[in-house]
Structures are given as C-alpha cells and as structure tokens.
Design an enzyme around this catalytic site. Structure first.
Site, PDB file in Angstrom:
ATOM      1  CG  PHE A  25      -1.803   1.148   1.416  1.00 51.30           C
ATOM      2  CD1 PHE A  25      -2.918   1.324   0.695  1.00 51.30           C
ATOM      3  CD2 PHE A  25      -1.739   2.151   2.378  1.00 51.30           C
ATOM      4  CE1 PHE A  25      -3.821   2.395   0.909  1.00 51.30           C
ATOM      5  CE2 PHE A  25      -2.496   3.153   2.371  1.00 51.30           C
ATOM      6  CZ  PHE A  25      -3.455   3.094   1.532  1.00 51.30           C
ATOM      7  CB  SER A  93       2.662  -4.501   3.493  1.00 49.43           C
ATOM      8  OG  SER A  93       1.983  -3.641   4.085  1.00 49.43           O
ATOM      9  CG  ASP A 194       5.876  -4.293  10.512  1.00 51.32           C
ATOM     10  OD1 ASP A 194       5.644  -3.206  10.496  1.00 51.32           O
ATOM     11  OD2 ASP A 194       5.557  -5.096   9.709  1.00 51.32           O
ATOM     12  CG  HIS A 224       6.264  -2.846   7.032  1.00 51.43           C
ATOM     13  ND1 HIS A 224       5.344  -3.941   7.290  1.00 51.43           N
ATOM     14  CD2 HIS A 224       5.820  -2.668   5.887  1.00 51.43           C
ATOM     15  CE1 HIS A 224       4.506  -3.983   6.347  1.00 51.43           C
ATOM     16  NE2 HIS A 224       4.602  -2.970   5.429  1.00 51.43           N
TER      17      HIS A 224
END
Length: 253
Positions: A25, A93, A194, A224
């Site tokens: 994203f 993700s 993260d 992350h």
C-alpha cells in the site's frame, strides 16, 4: 503523470514456473525489485506489476481502492498462468493480503504463497480511523521507508490518501473469512519490529490458516520493508527453496 524513479513494473520470461509479486500500500515495485530479480536469475518467469494509483502522486491513488489494486494483480496472475505450468504468488504488506486472496479465489491455479509482513487487520490507528477521517482530511502522514538498514530508501508516497485507505477493511474482512479454507502452502516472514503492520495481522494468519499449511520464519534484523532490509537475502533464498519444493509436488484437485 510521470512515474516516480524506480516505480516501473518488472517482468521476466523464464521457465515454466511463474511467480507473481505484489507490492504494498502506497509503495511501488521498487520495494520488491531485488526479490524479483533474484527469482528471475534462478530461471523463473516473474511478473511484478505496478498497482493502479501507485507510483505517481498520492492524489492519483485517492481515486482508487482495493478492488482496483486487486483487479490488476488478478490480471497479472491470469497472464502469467497462460504462459506457465505452475504459478506462485508472493507479496509484501497489503500485497501479501492480495496474494492470499488470489490463492483463495484461484485454488489449483496457485501452487503456493509467500508473504512478508502481510497486512490482514486494521491494527494501526491510521487504518482504524480512515473510514471516518475520509470525510475530514484528504491525506495523512505516509507509512513508507520503515527500513532498519542504513542508506536504503523505499520509493513510495510520503502521504496516505485517506479515501483509498478507507477501502481496506473490506479486503481484510473478505480475505480473513476465506483463510480457514485455504488449500495451498504458505511461507510467511515476520519482522519482530514492524512500525507499519502490528501484531494483529500475524495473529490472524496463525489462527486462521490450517497449521499444516503455514510456516513462519522470523526476520530478526529488519523492519517492515524486509525485502529491502538486512534479512532480504534470507527471504530471497528461502522463497526460492519454497518454489523449488512445491513446484515438484503433485496436486490432487
């Protein structure tokens, strides 16, 4: 609108085993490019598309939602499947969430799934508040560049379009609902620290995916965006081993 430098999609024609990679994203293919190149160098056919609304400005992304992003990923999967005998899906993700949904919807058309810090739940305040905030503010501070390794930069937006973020709960909900019926093996990489995806997403994965199908490996030295971080080489090697092992297996559907 011109693309951000490094945001270009990547494709490589290799052998009969194909891999679709889905970026996250507000990110771009750049975050997965080294991974894609590693798989391509091993002789795999690789597709790493740029998702709609990404790679230009966050204002472009504000006019899109999860169905647009997933639709592009699905088109790429179908194109890959038309030229490959066996196909795997992988993602970082939000791209991990879409990879799981692709595996759920395409069943025997997907051999296995590899995830890196998948996003499966609204476990940060930003996403919890987005459905209400979309009526008040157009954007919030970005979530890119969560990387421990010095000198490494993730190409993506420094703002999150709230209208786009507000579409995510539906995707999470639909994907979570299908996980108990998953029939494909899953290899998931999880960063202990993260700052984008919280612990709720991994808890969802562990609770919902049949245990005999799920393998979780820790990334102890990454944040992350682990695909650009200190544990990247381990991710690349293990995902290639995963593909090699499961591409040889017989399916029974």
């Amino acid at each position: 609108m011109a693309l951000l430098p490094g945001a270009e999609p990547f494709a490589h024609e290799g052998g009969p085993v194909g891999v679709l990679l889905c970026h996250g994203f507000t990110g771009t293919p750049q975050s997965l490019r080294p991974w894609a190149e590693h798989l391509a160098a091993a002789g795999l056919t690789v597709s790493l598309p740029l998702l709609p609304g990404h790679g230009t400005t966050w204002r472009d992304m504000a006019a899109t939602g999860w169905r647009d992003w997933y639709g592009e990923a699905e088109r790429a999967l179908l194109a890959l499947s038309s030229s490959c005998e066996r196909v795997f899906v992988m993602g970082l993700s939000l791209g991990g969430c879409m990879a799981l949904r692709l595996a759920l919807r395409h069943g025997e058309g997907v051999r296995g799934v590899v995830l890196v810090n998948p996003s499966l739940a609204p476990d940060t305040k930003l996403f919890l508040l987005a459905p209400a905030l979309k009526w008040l503010v157009p954007s919030l501070r970005g979530v890119t560049d969560d990387i421990k390794r010095d000198g490494v930069h993730e190409v993506g937006y420094d703002r999150v379009p709230v209208r786009a973020a507000a579409t995510l709960p539906e995707l999470w909900r639909l994907t979570r609902a299908g996980l108990p019926s998953l029939t494909r093996p899953v290899l998931a990489f999880h960063s202990a620290e993260d700052h984008v995806v919280g612990p709720a997403s991994m808890a969802v994965l562990r609770a919902a995916v049949p245990p005999h199908l799920l393998t979780v490996r820790e990334c102890p030295d990454s944040y992350h965006v682990a695909t650009l971080d200190n544990d990247a080489d381990d991710i690349f090697a293990a995902s290639l081993d995963f593909v090699s092992a499961h591409a040889r297996e017989r399916t029974h559907e």
